[in-house]
Design a protein around this motif. Structure first.
Motif, PDB file in Angstrom:
ATOM      1  N   SER A  76       0.848  -1.383  -0.160  1.00 24.77           N
ATOM      2  CA  SER A  76       0.005  -0.013   0.118  1.00 24.77           C
ATOM      3  C   SER A  76       1.067   1.145   0.001  1.00 24.77           C
ATOM      4  N   ARG A  77       2.196   1.103   0.336  1.00 25.79           N
ATOM      5  CA  ARG A  77       3.302   2.131   0.338  1.00 25.79           C
ATOM      6  C   ARG A  77       3.844   2.330  -0.696  1.00 25.79           C
ATOM      7  N   LEU A  78       3.821   1.441  -1.816  1.00 29.04           N
ATOM      8  CA  LEU A  78       4.701   1.277  -3.061  1.00 29.04           C
ATOM      9  C   LEU A  78       4.438   2.229  -4.074  1.00 29.04           C
ATOM     10  N   LYS A  79       5.223   2.834  -4.601  1.00 28.43           N
ATOM     11  CA  LYS A  79       4.770   3.748  -5.894  1.00 28.43           C
ATOM     12  C   LYS A  79       4.564   2.784  -6.892  1.00 28.43           C
ATOM     13  N   PRO A  80       3.975   3.445  -8.021  1.00 26.35           N
ATOM     14  CA  PRO A  80       3.642   2.577  -9.302  1.00 26.35           C
ATOM     15  C   PRO A  80       5.043   2.178  -9.816  1.00 26.35           C
ATOM     16  N   ASP A  81       6.114   2.639  -9.743  1.00 24.34           N
ATOM     17  CA  ASP A  81       7.195   2.094 -10.503  1.00 24.34           C
ATOM     18  C   ASP A  81       7.929   0.864  -9.525  1.00 24.34           C
ATOM     19  N   GLY A  82       7.177   0.798  -8.314  1.00 29.62           N
ATOM     20  CA  GLY A  82       7.891  -0.444  -7.437  1.00 29.62           C
ATOM     21  C   GLY A  82       8.580   0.045  -6.356  1.00 29.62           C
ATOM     22  N   SER A  83       9.141   1.494  -6.389  1.00 31.94           N
ATOM     23  CA  SER A  83       9.920   1.752  -5.376  1.00 31.94           C
ATOM     24  C   SER A  83       9.144   2.142  -4.317  1.00 31.94           C
ATOM     25  N   GLY A  84       9.968   2.323  -2.917  1.00 32.72           N
ATOM     26  CA  GLY A  84       9.372   2.734  -1.671  1.00 32.72           C
ATOM     27  C   GLY A  84       9.847   2.316  -0.491  1.00 32.72           C
ATOM     28  N   LEU A  85       9.210   2.383   0.567  1.00 32.20           N
ATOM     29  CA  LEU A  85       9.759   2.043   1.901  1.00 32.20           C
ATOM     30  C   LEU A  85       9.910   0.591   1.810  1.00 32.20           C
ATOM     31  N   VAL A  86      10.985  -0.211   2.315  1.00 31.19           N
ATOM     32  CA  VAL A  86      11.033  -1.324   2.429  1.00 31.19           C
ATOM     33  C   VAL A  86      11.800  -1.867   3.802  1.00 31.19           C
ATOM     34  N   ARG A  87      11.804  -3.037   4.242  1.00 36.98           N
ATOM     35  CA  ARG A  87      12.441  -3.342   5.678  1.00 36.98           C
ATOM     36  C   ARG A  87      13.354  -4.573   5.174  1.00 36.98           C
ATOM     37  N   ASN A  88      14.713  -4.364   5.312  1.00 40.97           N
ATOM     38  CA  ASN A  88      15.701  -5.345   4.569  1.00 40.97           C
ATOM     39  C   ASN A  88      16.080  -6.241   6.069  1.00 40.97           C
ATOM     40  N   VAL A  89      16.137  -7.375   6.151  1.00 45.17           N
ATOM     41  CA  VAL A  89      16.623  -8.482   7.194  1.00 45.17           C
ATOM     42  C   VAL A  89      17.676  -9.152   6.467  1.00 45.17           C
ATOM     43  N   ASP A  90      19.129  -8.986   6.929  1.00 47.72           N
ATOM     44  CA  ASP A  90      20.136  -9.683   6.684  1.00 47.72           C
ATOM     45  C   ASP A  90      20.634 -10.713   7.632  1.00 47.72           C
ATOM     46  N   PHE A  91      20.699 -12.178   7.324  1.00 45.66           N
ATOM     47  CA  PHE A  91      21.058 -12.984   8.237  1.00 45.66           C
ATOM     48  C   PHE A  91      22.129 -14.015   7.590  1.00 45.66           C
ATOM     49  N   ASP A  92      22.629 -14.958   8.387  1.00 48.24           N
ATOM     50  CA  ASP A  92      23.337 -15.968   8.054  1.00 48.24           C
ATOM     51  C   ASP A  92      22.461 -17.160   7.618  1.00 48.24           C
ATOM     52  N   ALA A  93      22.374 -17.388   6.374  1.00 48.04           N
ATOM     53  CA  ALA A  93      21.337 -18.544   5.905  1.00 48.04           C
ATOM     54  C   ALA A  93      21.844 -19.880   6.375  1.00 48.04           C
ATOM     55  N   ARG A  94      23.201 -20.080   6.209  1.00 49.40           N
ATOM     56  CA  ARG A  94      23.802 -21.343   6.658  1.00 49.40           C
ATOM     57  C   ARG A  94      23.838 -21.409   8.131  1.00 49.40           C
ATOM     58  N   GLY A  95      23.898 -20.452   8.728  1.00 49.39           N
ATOM     59  CA  GLY A  95      23.929 -20.840  10.388  1.00 49.39           C
ATOM     60  C   GLY A  95      22.450 -21.108  10.766  1.00 49.39           C
ATOM     61  N   PHE A  96      21.665 -20.582   9.967  1.00 53.93           N
ATOM     62  CA  PHE A  96      20.098 -20.523  10.380  1.00 53.93           C
ATOM     63  C   PHE A  96      19.450 -21.768   9.743  1.00 53.93           C
ATOM     64  N   GLY A  97      19.891 -21.960   8.647  1.00 55.39           N
ATOM     65  CA  GLY A  97      19.202 -23.208   7.983  1.00 55.39           C
ATOM     66  C   GLY A  97      19.824 -24.401   8.036  1.00 55.39           C
ATOM     67  N   TRP A  98      21.328 -24.495   7.463  1.00 59.86           N
ATOM     68  CA  TRP A  98      21.826 -25.894   7.499  1.00 59.86           C
ATOM     69  C   TRP A  98      22.503 -26.276   8.862  1.00 59.86           C
ATOM     70  N   ASN A  99      23.165 -25.355   9.567  1.00 65.23           N
ATOM     71  CA  ASN A  99      23.963 -25.731  10.667  1.00 65.23           C
ATOM     72  C   ASN A  99      22.766 -26.576  11.534  1.00 65.23           C
ATOM     73  N   PRO A 100      21.649 -26.393  12.164  1.00 67.78           N
ATOM     74  CA  PRO A 100      20.718 -26.673  12.742  1.00 67.78           C
ATOM     75  C   PRO A 100      20.458 -28.158  12.155  1.00 67.78           C
ATOM     76  N   VAL A 101      20.266 -28.372  10.942  1.00 67.27           N
ATOM     77  CA  VAL A 101      20.134 -29.747  10.346  1.00 67.27           C
ATOM     78  C   VAL A 101      21.124 -30.637  10.358  1.00 67.27           C
ATOM     79  N   ALA A 102      22.501 -30.184  10.124  1.00 65.66           N
ATOM     80  CA  ALA A 102      23.605 -30.903  10.591  1.00 65.66           C
ATOM     81  C   ALA A 102      23.977 -31.310  11.958  1.00 65.66           C
ATOM     82  N   LEU A 103      23.495 -30.393  12.929  1.00 68.40           N
ATOM     83  CA  LEU A 103      23.501 -30.965  14.341  1.00 68.40           C
ATOM     84  C   LEU A 103      22.684 -32.188  14.608  1.00 68.40           C
ATOM     85  N   LEU A 104      21.074 -31.840  14.190  1.00 65.82           N
ATOM     86  CA  LEU A 104      20.298 -32.720  14.358  1.00 65.82           C
ATOM     87  C   LEU A 104      20.562 -34.112  13.635  1.00 65.82           C
ATOM     88  N   ILE A 105      21.224 -34.039  12.584  1.00 61.94           N
ATOM     89  CA  ILE A 105      21.676 -35.305  11.789  1.00 61.94           C
ATOM     90  C   ILE A 105      22.768 -36.036  12.659  1.00 61.94           C
TER      91      ILE A 105
END
Length: 202
Positions: A76-105
């Motif tokens: 609802s806050r994006l402009k017609p060209d797709g620009s506008g206010l966004v929220r970016n969240v950066d995180f370690d995908a390997r630490g969040f995704g693969w490491n727990p799986v490897a630990l469980l295995i």
């Protein structure tokens, strides 16, 4: 019957399996990050509704190849060209995704139990650990959405929600696999079986 000696071998077997699962990914860099982004897109990206969620590569891929970015936008806050206010969240995908799986295995396969029980526990464990990953991601997306007007919270509750988010990220890769392992692998009677085995050998 499982003896104390068998149980004491568990740490060594666990360490070997965990190293085999983790060390190759440390050299491969990006590893399973594309898979993580694909799964995240399938679970959370929708063409309708106010919230727009996009899983992207890290903009700093050269120095952080295992990181991913979640881009959250308020349609609802994006402009017609797709620009506008966004929220970016950066995180370690390997630490969040693969490491727990490897630990469980590693935990399940090293457990001093018959192979049939280990393989059954592994199947259930992988299902539940992925379920927990998605629950945590859903929580992060919900909390971060408050920064762009998609969720309304008072400053008090926002502070609590953010504190829980940071706690989840810090503790997830260790705590969640251990809890899932205990729940899907062991039964109430295992301890008594091991005790009887020890008494029989004494």
């Amino acid at each position: 019957m499982i003896s104390t000696r068998t149980i004491l071998r568990f740490p060594g077997i666990f360490a070997v399996i965990f190293a085999v699962l983790i060390l190759p990914w440390l050299r491969l860099g990006e590893g399973d990050t594309p898979v993580f982004r694909t799964v995240g897109t399938w679970c959370f990206s929708r063409d309708e509704g106010q919230r727009e969620v996009t899983f992207l590569e890290s903009p700093d891929k050269s120095t952080r190849p295992t990181y991913a970015r979640i881009e959250i936008a308020n349609r609802s806050r994006l402009k017609p060209d797709g620009s506008g206010l966004v929220r970016n969240v950066d995180f370690d995908a390997r630490g969040f995704g693969w490491n727990p799986v490897a630990l469980l295995i590693a935990l399940v396969l090293a457990s001093p139990l018959p192979w049939k029980r280990r393989l059954t526990a592994l199947c259930w464990g992988l299902f539940w650990i992925q379920f927990v990953v998605m629950i945590f991601l859903a929580y992060i997306i919900w909390n971060e959405s408050s920064e762009i007007g998609l969720v309304t919270m008072s400053p008090f509750w926002k502070n609590i929600a953010s504190a829980w988010q940071h706690h989840f990220i810090a503790q997830f890769s260790l705590a969640a696999p251990v809890v899932v392992w205990l729940l899907v692998t062991f039964r109430a009677g295992d301890l008594s079986i091991w005790n009887r085995a020890d008494r029989g050998k004494s």
